[in-house]
Design a protein around this motif. Structure first.
Motif, PDB file in Angstrom:
ATOM      1  N   PRO B  75     -30.609 113.993 -63.701  1.00  0.00           N
ATOM      2  CA  PRO B  75     -30.382 112.819 -62.858  1.00  0.00           C
ATOM      3  C   PRO B  75     -29.913 113.268 -61.472  1.00  0.00           C
ATOM      4  N   ALA B  76     -30.425 112.631 -60.445  1.00  0.00           N
ATOM      5  CA  ALA B  76     -29.968 112.958 -59.087  1.00  0.00           C
ATOM      6  C   ALA B  76     -29.635 111.660 -58.381  1.00  0.00           C
ATOM      7  N   GLY B  77     -28.558 111.670 -57.607  1.00  0.00           N
ATOM      8  CA  GLY B  77     -28.178 110.477 -56.851  1.00  0.00           C
ATOM      9  C   GLY B  77     -28.682 110.612 -55.427  1.00  0.00           C
ATOM     10  N   GLY B  81     -24.649 115.967 -52.627  1.00  0.00           N
ATOM     11  CA  GLY B  81     -23.639 116.873 -53.163  1.00  0.00           C
ATOM     12  C   GLY B  81     -23.683 118.185 -52.393  1.00  0.00           C
ATOM     13  N   ILE B  82     -22.579 118.935 -52.461  1.00  0.00           N
ATOM     14  CA  ILE B  82     -22.544 120.176 -51.679  1.00  0.00           C
ATOM     15  C   ILE B  82     -22.229 121.376 -52.562  1.00  0.00           C
ATOM     16  N   CYS B  83     -22.739 121.309 -53.808  1.00  0.00           N
ATOM     17  CA  CYS B  83     -22.547 122.452 -54.701  1.00  0.00           C
ATOM     18  C   CYS B  83     -23.813 122.731 -55.506  1.00  0.00           C
ATOM     19  N   ASP B  97     -34.727 110.439 -59.535  1.00  0.00           N
ATOM     20  CA  ASP B  97     -34.120 110.063 -58.248  1.00  0.00           C
ATOM     21  C   ASP B  97     -33.638 108.625 -58.419  1.00  0.00           C
ATOM     22  N   MET B  98     -32.318 108.461 -58.497  1.00  0.00           N
ATOM     23  CA  MET B  98     -31.735 107.188 -58.947  1.00  0.00           C
ATOM     24  C   MET B  98     -31.566 106.142 -57.842  1.00  0.00           C
ATOM     25  N   VAL B  99     -31.966 106.458 -56.610  1.00  0.00           N
ATOM     26  CA  VAL B  99     -31.525 105.577 -55.510  1.00  0.00           C
ATOM     27  C   VAL B  99     -32.161 104.181 -55.496  1.00  0.00           C
ATOM     28  N   GLY B 140     -15.037 106.299 -51.560  1.00  0.00           N
ATOM     29  CA  GLY B 140     -16.246 107.116 -51.445  1.00  0.00           C
ATOM     30  C   GLY B 140     -15.935 108.464 -50.851  1.00  0.00           C
ATOM     31  N   PRO B 141     -16.764 109.476 -51.177  1.00  0.00           N
ATOM     32  CA  PRO B 141     -16.614 110.781 -50.517  1.00  0.00           C
ATOM     33  C   PRO B 141     -16.966 110.628 -49.051  1.00  0.00           C
ATOM     34  N   TYR B 142     -16.624 111.608 -48.230  1.00  0.00           N
ATOM     35  CA  TYR B 142     -16.951 111.482 -46.809  1.00  0.00           C
ATOM     36  C   TYR B 142     -18.458 111.373 -46.584  1.00  0.00           C
ATOM     37  N   GLY B 143     -19.224 111.799 -47.551  1.00  0.00           N
ATOM     38  CA  GLY B 143     -20.685 111.645 -47.460  1.00  0.00           C
ATOM     39  C   GLY B 143     -21.153 110.354 -48.107  1.00  0.00           C
ATOM     40  N   GLY B 144     -20.299 109.351 -48.128  1.00  0.00           N
ATOM     41  CA  GLY B 144     -20.600 108.129 -48.879  1.00  0.00           C
ATOM     42  C   GLY B 144     -21.649 107.202 -48.289  1.00  0.00           C
ATOM     43  N   VAL B 149     -22.575 106.078 -56.324  1.00  0.00           N
ATOM     44  CA  VAL B 149     -21.432 105.901 -57.210  1.00  0.00           C
ATOM     45  C   VAL B 149     -21.648 106.754 -58.467  1.00  0.00           C
ATOM     46  N   GLY B 150     -22.862 106.709 -59.009  1.00  0.00           N
ATOM     47  CA  GLY B 150     -23.139 107.468 -60.234  1.00  0.00           C
ATOM     48  C   GLY B 150     -23.003 108.969 -60.025  1.00  0.00           C
ATOM     49  N   GLY B 151     -23.517 109.462 -58.904  1.00  0.00           N
ATOM     50  CA  GLY B 151     -23.427 110.895 -58.608  1.00  0.00           C
ATOM     51  C   GLY B 151     -21.979 111.306 -58.422  1.00  0.00           C
ATOM     52  N   ASN B 156     -16.629 114.153 -60.141  1.00  0.00           N
ATOM     53  CA  ASN B 156     -15.226 113.997 -59.713  1.00  0.00           C
ATOM     54  C   ASN B 156     -15.055 113.992 -58.199  1.00  0.00           C
ATOM     55  N   SER B 157     -15.975 113.371 -57.486  1.00  0.00           N
ATOM     56  CA  SER B 157     -15.850 113.365 -56.024  1.00  0.00           C
ATOM     57  C   SER B 157     -14.546 112.710 -55.602  1.00  0.00           C
ATOM     58  N   ILE B 158     -14.098 113.144 -54.455  1.00  0.00           N
ATOM     59  CA  ILE B 158     -12.846 112.632 -53.929  1.00  0.00           C
ATOM     60  C   ILE B 158     -13.004 112.487 -52.423  1.00  0.00           C
ATOM     61  N   ASP B 214     -19.151 114.922 -65.907  1.00  0.00           N
ATOM     62  CA  ASP B 214     -19.982 115.718 -66.836  1.00  0.00           C
ATOM     63  C   ASP B 214     -21.150 116.415 -66.145  1.00  0.00           C
ATOM     64  N   HIS B 215     -21.292 116.241 -64.854  1.00  0.00           N
ATOM     65  CA  HIS B 215     -22.395 116.837 -64.091  1.00  0.00           C
ATOM     66  C   HIS B 215     -23.757 116.460 -64.685  1.00  0.00           C
ATOM     67  N   GLY B 216     -23.826 115.273 -65.221  1.00  0.00           N
ATOM     68  CA  GLY B 216     -25.108 114.792 -65.763  1.00  0.00           C
ATOM     69  C   GLY B 216     -25.508 115.453 -67.069  1.00  0.00           C
ATOM     70  N   VAL B 338     -17.851 113.836 -40.757  1.00  0.00           N
ATOM     71  CA  VAL B 338     -18.175 115.221 -41.064  1.00  0.00           C
ATOM     72  C   VAL B 338     -19.476 115.661 -40.385  1.00  0.00           C
ATOM     73  N   GLN B 339     -20.452 114.784 -40.342  1.00  0.00           N
ATOM     74  CA  GLN B 339     -21.770 115.189 -39.853  1.00  0.00           C
ATOM     75  C   GLN B 339     -21.741 115.764 -38.434  1.00  0.00           C
ATOM     76  N   PRO B 340     -20.923 115.232 -37.501  1.00  0.00           N
ATOM     77  CA  PRO B 340     -20.913 115.847 -36.162  1.00  0.00           C
ATOM     78  C   PRO B 340     -20.460 117.311 -36.192  1.00  0.00           C
TER      79      PRO B 340
HETATM   80  C1  LIG Z   1     -21.354 114.807 -44.821  1.00  0.00           C
HETATM   81  C2  LIG Z   1     -20.884 114.970 -46.217  1.00  0.00           C
HETATM   82  C3  LIG Z   1     -19.549 114.782 -46.520  1.00  0.00           C
HETATM   83  C4  LIG Z   1     -19.109 114.951 -47.827  1.00  0.00           C
HETATM   84  N1  LIG Z   1     -17.802 114.722 -48.108  1.00  0.00           N
HETATM   85  C5  LIG Z   1     -17.368 114.777 -49.398  1.00  0.00           C
HETATM   86  C6  LIG Z   1     -16.043 114.432 -49.726  1.00  0.00           C
HETATM   87  O1  LIG Z   1     -15.232 114.088 -48.901  1.00  0.00           O
HETATM   88  N2  LIG Z   1     -15.687 114.493 -51.028  1.00  0.00           N
HETATM   89  C7  LIG Z   1     -16.566 114.829 -51.994  1.00  0.00           C
HETATM   90  O2  LIG Z   1     -16.206 114.810 -53.152  1.00  0.00           O
HETATM   91  N3  LIG Z   1     -17.813 115.160 -51.692  1.00  0.00           N
HETATM   92  C8  LIG Z   1     -18.249 115.130 -50.437  1.00  0.00           C
HETATM   93  N4  LIG Z   1     -19.543 115.434 -50.137  1.00  0.00           N
HETATM   94  C9  LIG Z   1     -20.455 115.688 -51.212  1.00  0.00           C
HETATM   95  C10 LIG Z   1     -21.092 114.408 -51.751  1.00  0.00           C
HETATM   96  O3  LIG Z   1     -20.882 113.346 -50.875  1.00  0.00           O
HETATM   97  C11 LIG Z   1     -20.490 114.016 -53.052  1.00  0.00           C
HETATM   98  O4  LIG Z   1     -20.515 115.076 -53.925  1.00  0.00           O
HETATM   99  C12 LIG Z   1     -21.215 112.822 -53.666  1.00  0.00           C
HETATM  100  O5  LIG Z   1     -20.421 112.306 -54.669  1.00  0.00           O
HETATM  101  C13 LIG Z   1     -22.541 113.189 -54.232  1.00  0.00           C
HETATM  102  O6  LIG Z   1     -23.159 112.040 -54.720  1.00  0.00           O
HETATM  103  P1  LIG Z   1     -24.726 112.029 -54.941  1.00  0.00           P
HETATM  104  O7  LIG Z   1     -25.094 110.687 -55.410  1.00  0.00           O
HETATM  105  O8  LIG Z   1     -25.380 112.521 -53.729  1.00  0.00           O
HETATM  106  O9  LIG Z   1     -24.863 113.079 -56.125  1.00  0.00           O
HETATM  107  P2  LIG Z   1     -25.932 114.228 -56.323  1.00  0.00           P
HETATM  108  O10 LIG Z   1     -25.666 115.332 -55.408  1.00  0.00           O
HETATM  109  O11 LIG Z   1     -27.288 113.641 -56.324  1.00  0.00           O
HETATM  110  O12 LIG Z   1     -25.577 114.657 -57.814  1.00  0.00           O
HETATM  111  C14 LIG Z   1     -24.329 115.155 -58.129  1.00  0.00           C
HETATM  112  C15 LIG Z   1     -24.225 115.376 -59.632  1.00  0.00           C
HETATM  113  O13 LIG Z   1     -24.201 114.155 -60.318  1.00  0.00           O
HETATM  114  C16 LIG Z   1     -25.237 114.087 -61.276  1.00  0.00           C
HETATM  115  N5  LIG Z   1     -25.718 112.716 -61.271  1.00  0.00           N
HETATM  116  C17 LIG Z   1     -26.170 112.006 -60.196  1.00  0.00           C
HETATM  117  N6  LIG Z   1     -26.465 110.751 -60.573  1.00  0.00           N
HETATM  118  C18 LIG Z   1     -26.212 110.671 -61.896  1.00  0.00           C
HETATM  119  C19 LIG Z   1     -26.347 109.637 -62.856  1.00  0.00           C
HETATM  120  N7  LIG Z   1     -26.766 108.432 -62.518  1.00  0.00           N
HETATM  121  N8  LIG Z   1     -26.032 109.921 -64.134  1.00  0.00           N
HETATM  122  C20 LIG Z   1     -25.574 111.140 -64.490  1.00  0.00           C
HETATM  123  N9  LIG Z   1     -25.446 112.138 -63.627  1.00  0.00           N
HETATM  124  C21 LIG Z   1     -25.744 111.911 -62.346  1.00  0.00           C
HETATM  125  C22 LIG Z   1     -26.242 115.115 -60.829  1.00  0.00           C
HETATM  126  O14 LIG Z   1     -26.994 115.603 -61.911  1.00  0.00           O
HETATM  127  C23 LIG Z   1     -25.345 116.171 -60.238  1.00  0.00           C
HETATM  128  O15 LIG Z   1     -24.813 116.956 -61.267  1.00  0.00           O
HETATM  129  C24 LIG Z   1     -20.008 115.322 -48.830  1.00  0.00           C
HETATM  130  C25 LIG Z   1     -21.341 115.523 -48.533  1.00  0.00           C
HETATM  131  C26 LIG Z   1     -21.781 115.359 -47.236  1.00  0.00           C
HETATM  132  C27 LIG Z   1     -23.216 115.578 -46.928  1.00  0.00           C
END
Ligand SMILES: Cc1cc2nc3c(=O)[nH]c(=O)nc-3n(C[C@H](O)[C@H](O)[C@H](O)COP(=O)(O)OP(=O)(O)OC[C@H]3O[C@@H](n4cnc5c(N)ncnc54)[C@H](O)[C@@H]3O)c2cc1C
Ligand code: SF4
Ligand code: SF4
Lengths: 526, 474
Positions: B75-77, B81-83, B97-99, B140-144, B149-151, B156-158, B214-216, B338-340
């Motif tokens: 699953p991808a949101g 994500g940055i890992c 692609d869940m969007v 929401g994370p700074y990339g919100g 929400v699901g990702g 454990n985003s913060i 659970d990282h999906g 963050v983006q700038p």
């Molecule tokens: C500019 C910027 C700023 C950021 N700032 C922060 C910040 O302040 N804090 C922070 O925590 N992160 C931050 N991030 C990272 C990112 O915003 C977070 O990690 C965010 O939560 C990712 O969400 P996503 O939907 O893009 O997940 P993805 O990257 O698409 O996926 C993340 C994980 O979740 C799983 N997943 C996704 N959707 C589902 C689903 N529906 N069911 C089960 N598993 C699923 C995926 O398999 C993957 O393991 C930032 C990123 C950017 C680009």
């Protein structure tokens, strides 16, 4: 290993590196969170769904191309011609001062593909026709001015109206009504006897064609008329004249104006005025080439709002972040149904405003939007600005009904007398001032010299909203330093009566480049 | 409609296309290329096919086919994500692609919860709630803008408003999850089919918690129920500077302990402040660390008084009142902060959590690394910032920016040492992903890991969900 030489694309190496794939250009909603009107900026992705159609995806694909990881095949060519080059992604992107330049990168890629012999056969045919007949519509050259009947055009005039291929051959009402409007305003104008395609189509498709030859021919013909102004009602022609032709090294003395800018000028000079017999609610679609590409957002709105009894309502996305109609960047000629679907979505957006009429300012958008409306069988009326205005022209001296806000006037006078307030800001920095829903703007001309204009800026860097109490106090302050200190205080310690609010319209990197750091320091903000 | 046509070479293409129609499934290498990364530099396998589901039923059918054929599902949101968590570790994977699953399902104004489809992005959720007079807790994370929400709750985003509400996962009341066999469960009070989704901890174990973070690996989250709060219109701001990081941290700790702020952001050195807000400390040469504080309340007096207390606390710790420009900009540029910074170069992150009082220890090691590799001389800037999180811990966001491709090797060398330093000073990453996994596996208690793997085997016996996650990257 595939052919990885992309010399045009490589000019954008830095952009390709600095895009960190945040995805804003694909999915951002910045309507509440940061007070911009951005909603899912890429009109193409909004229809086709997958990431490959957004700037973020395109950059990944291009980086793969440069690394030889993708085939150069028909799929790739088809994909390359799905970008409308609308620039909404770039406006949304805050990664660099200007945003990642996807529209330019797309055109660069197209040039590289054409250089490699990878293009669409239909584009070759368009190029041949432009070469031969001076238009992309496969129409004979002699018929270009047929729409004006037997009318003879003077050899000299103050204004040349550049008709453009789409108005000359397809959306003829626009040309006919533009001419009628100019006649009604008593404008001394003419039309070129053998106008050539401005070259926009070729440029957007990554082809050279007869671009330079036509530009030179057109310039020569215009200069022969001794015109001071070249006006056009086509956003594509406008961008080409305003940006592409000069960028290709062509020089000319006449000023290029879009019809909306020209009408705005005529209205302010009281040479023309409009009144609708009954109240009418309208909305306006910003053509990408007029808006984002050339930063003309307010002139069309001022013109529309000058019509008595007309109420202008904005769509959810508008001005800098307006969704594209789908017709530009060669998409209409390359993937017609995609263009229709994008336009249909824009029609839906317009319908949501409950407007009776959707107005635009470009024959190409007009055509695209009409096709979009047909695609979803919408009955929304769509019209171009000259067509909209023509029936509403009124005779006689025009009374200015709006009274100038005296406080605004005093504030403008005060700032004019204190240009030092703006020390540190670079030329062309623009600040919009808002007091009691009224606006004016300050533009930095050069060090120590500012221009204070009584209207809203086209594309300000920052908007400052002041309470009446704050302005009343500020305009009494004799020294610039004290002004700055008080200004800072109203921001940091606002009271119910005296407050200032900021709205950043550009990203922080751009603001720093324009000298806002010093400005903020002087105001004691930082 | 489709322009870039599917290659139709994926072995399951014919079966899957029957579920979602041609427009929402594609295995063409051009489409795949655009799903080859998230917002970090790390690479894994590419998905072999991407599907954009629109309903729970579609996901159930897709997952079932994949389970029957032992095909990996990722699953991808928003893929922001940055890992590298959303990238497959095996070939042949089906990426969801869940969007397109971005609706608000229910706004329960009595229970004060909102149930959303998992692919909804935080910024849009805030927008929609704002229209109805509500706010979220964690915002929401700074990339919100793009993070879903699901990702977010899967890793454990913060981020925004963590100071008061903790990480994304703290705000979750219930989840709807499609399990690897295609069945669906609703957690929290959702075990009772007649109940509203109003509470997380009822009657059984916290099954919601099993899926959070659970990282999906355990299923596809299709709905998330979050706590909501009345919109709070009264906001006060304050920026405070300190001569030393130690002073700043003590004051920060005190403020965070008392739970006064919605958002509390510490910038640990001058360089970080200058990277974030260039010029901000030019007029304060004695200041080396600062924090920006934001109070948000439903009452003006409450907001004012809390800010007064923060100010008093800061001054008691030798702080200097720097006004409130940084905190005002910080809050008004929500999701755009963050983006700038990308303008400085491609980013290498070290996101993790740590007790507030252990921030100076981390920074000491970080400064040594910056010095050792002469980062600034090489044009590599950094930012080190900590967000207060629910009571007394904080995020550690120490990031460096490689300005050009040719500086990437140097930046990577320094970055790898930074990751080691985080773990060595008691840091716990919020997520694993390609970024952290090998580091955390070196440190993890085997008994703990055994429970994680046992859960995985129990829920996903065929190992189709995000295979090999939590097993190590190398
Ligand atoms: C500019 C910027 C700023 C950021 N700032 C922060 C910040 O302040 N804090 C922070 O925590 N992160 C931050 N991030 C990272 C990112 O915003 C977070 O990690 C965010 O939560 C990712 O969400 P996503 O939907 O893009 O997940 P993805 O990257 O698409 O996926 C993340 C994980 O979740 C799983 N997943 C996704 N959707 C589902 C689903 N529906 N069911 C089960 N598993 C699923 C995926 O398999 C993957 O393991 C930032 C990123 C950017 C680009
Ligand atoms: S182009 Fe800009 S907005 Fe789009 S992903 Fe890249 S950095 Fe983000
Ligand atoms: S220029 Fe327009 S169509 Fe092209 S990628 Fe950007 S937003 Fe999409």
């Amino acid at each position: 290993m595939n052919d990885t030489r992309f010399s045009n694309v490589m000019e954008y190496e830095k952009d390709l590196w600095l895009c960190a794939r945040c995805g804003d250009c694909s999915l951002a909603d910045k309507i509440v969170a940061s007070n911009r009107e951005i909603f899912h900026p890429c009109a193409v992705k909004n229809v086709l769904g997958f990431e490959a159609y957004t700037a973020r995806g395109r950059i990944m694909v291009i980086n793969d191309l440069l690394a030889g990881k993708l085939e150069l095949d028909d799929d790739l060519v088809n994909w390359a011609f799905t970008c409308t080059t609308c620039k909404n992604c770039q406006e949304t992107c805050t990664a660099t001062a200007d945003g990642i330049r996807m529209a330019e990168i797309t055109e660069a890629l197209r040039r590289d593909l054409v250089d490699k012999g990878l293009d669409m056969p239909k584009h070759r045919i368009i190029e041949e026709y432009i070469e031969k007949e001076g238009n992309p519509y496969k129409e004979p050259r002699e018929k270009r001015l047929e729409l004006f009947g037997e009318r003879q055009w003077p050899e000299r005039a103050e204004v040349v109206y550049f008709v453009g291929c789409t108005s000359a051959y397809r959306e003829r009402e626009i040309a006919i009504d533009t001419v009628a409007l100019l006649d009604k305003a008593g404008v001394d104008f003419t039309i070129l006897p053998d106008e050539e395609c401005c070259g926009s189509v070729m440029h957007r498709l990554g082809r050279e064609g007869p671009f330079n030859k036509s530009a030179q021919k057109n310039i020569k013909a215009i200069e022969k008329t001794k015109a001071k102004y070249l006006i056009t009602a086509c956003a594509g022609c406008y961008r080409t004249w305003k940006i592409d032709i000069p960028e290709n090294g062509h020089k000319f003395k006449f000023e290029v104006l879009h019809i909306t800018e020209f009408l705005d000028k005529l209205i302010s000079e009281k040479r023309i005025a409009f009144e609708a017999p009954n109240g009418i609610r309208v909305t306006y679609h910003d053509p990408c080439h007029l808006g984002r590409h050339s930063e003309v957002y307010e002139a069309p709105r001022r013109v529309i709002q000058s019509v008595k009894n007309v109420e202008l309502v904005e769509m959810m996305t508008n001005k800098r972040y307006a969704h594209c109609c789908g017709a530009g960047g060669g998409v209409k000629s390359s993937h017609g149904e995609l263009a229709d679907k994008i336009a249909a979505r824009r029609i839906n957006e317009a319908e949501d405003t409950q407007a009776e009429l959707l107005i635009t300012a470009c024959p190409f958008c007009l055509r695209g939007l009409h096709d979009g409306a047909d695609y979803i069988k919408s009955s929304l009326r769509i019209i171009d600005i000259p067509q909209f205005l023509l029936p509403y022209v009124i005779k006689g001296v025009i009374e200015v009904s709006e009274e100038e806000n005296p406080l605004k006037q005093e504030f403008m006078d005060y700032l004019r007398a204190h240009p030092k307030i703006f020390d540190g800001l670079k030329p062309d920095a623009v600040i919009d001032y808002i007091i009691e829903d009224d606006r004016f703007h300050v533009r930095i001309v050069k060090k120590g010299q500012i221009e204070v204009n009584p209207i809203r800026a086209e594309n300000p860097d920052v908007e400052l909203t002041f309470s009446e109490g704050a302005v009343r106090e500020l305009i009494q302050i004799p020294s610039e330093d004290e002004y700055a200190a008080r200004f800072g205080q109203f921001f940091k310690e606002p009271t119910d009566e005296k407050w200032i609010k900021f709205n950043l319209r550009r990203n922080i990197v751009k603001l720093l480049m324009k000298g806002y750091r010093k400005f903020a320091q002087k105001a004691g903000l930082i | 409609m489709t322009i870039v046509k599917a290659a139709k070479t994926h072995p399951l293409y014919d079966k899957l296309v029957e579920i979602v129609s041609e427009e929402r499934i594609n295995d063409n290498p051009i489409i795949i290329s655009s799903y080859s990364h998230d917002a970090c530099h790390l690479e894994a396998e590419r998905p072999s096919i991407v599907i954009m589901p629109e309903t729970v039923e579609e996901i159930q059918k897709i997952v079932k086919i994949c389970n029957d054929t032992r095909t990996a599902v990722i699953p991808a949101g928003g893929r922001n994500g940055i890992c590298g968590a959303c990238l497959p570790r095996v070939k042949g994977a089906v990426m969801l692609d869940m969007v397109k699953m971005d609706k608000i399902v229910t706004l329960d104004e009595d229970a004060m919860t909102v149930t959303v489809e998992a692919g909804l992005r935080w910024a849009e959720l805030i927008h929609r709630l704002d229209e109805k007079g509500y706010k979220l807790g964690f915002r929401g994370p700074y990339g919100g803008n793009v993070g879903t929400v699901g990702g977010s709750v899967s890793i454990n985003s913060i981020g925004y408003a963590a100071s008061k509400f903790g990480p994304s996962t703290e705000g979750v009341v219930s989840l709807e999850v499609v399990l690897p066999d295609g069945s669906v469960i609703t957690t929290g009070s959702g075990w009772n089919r007649d109940a509203q989704l109003f509470a997380r901890f009822t009657s059984f174990n916290d099954i919601t918690g099993v899926f959070l973070g659970d990282h999906g690996t355990l299923g596809v989250k299709t709905k998330v129920t979050l706590k909501i709060y009345p919109k709070a219109e009264f906001i006060t701001y304050g920026d405070f500077g300190f001569r030393t990081l130690e002073d700043a941290v003590r004051a920060f700790h005190e403020v965070q302990k008392r739970g006064l702020t919605e958002e509390l952001n510490l910038l640990t050195d001058r360089q970080s402040t200058d990277t974030f807000f260039p010029g901000f400390l030019d007029n304060h040469p004695e200041i080396n660390a600062m924090f920006a504080s934001i109070v948000q309340e439903t009452d003006q007096q409450l907001a004012d008084r809390k800010m007064e207390i923060i100010r008093e606390t800061a001054l008691e710790h030798g702080g200097k009142d720097l006004g409130n420009f940084a905190s005002q900009m910080h809050w008004s540029e929500l999701f755009n902060l963050v983006q700038p910074l990308y303008n400085n170069g491609f980013w290498l992150n070290t996101c993790h959590l740590r007790p507030i009082l252990r921030v100076p220890e981390l920074m000491k090691k970080m400064w040594e690394i910056f010095e050792k590799y002469k980062l600034l001389n090489n044009g590599i800037k950094w930012i080190a910032s900590c967000l207060g999180a629910e009571r007394t811990y904080a995020t550690g966001w120490v990031t460096i920016f490689a300005p050009t491709k040719d500086k990437m090797d140097l930046a990577l060398t320094a970055w790898n040492e930074m990751l080691d330093a985080v773990i060595a000073t008691g840091g716990c990453p919020y997520w694993n992903g390609l970024l952290w996994e090998d580091h955390t596996l070196r440190q993890v208690d085997p008994a703990f890991l055994n429970v994680v793997h046992t859960l995985k085997r129990a829920i996903d016996p065929n190992g189709i969900m995000c295979p090999h996650v939590f097993e190590g990257v190398k």
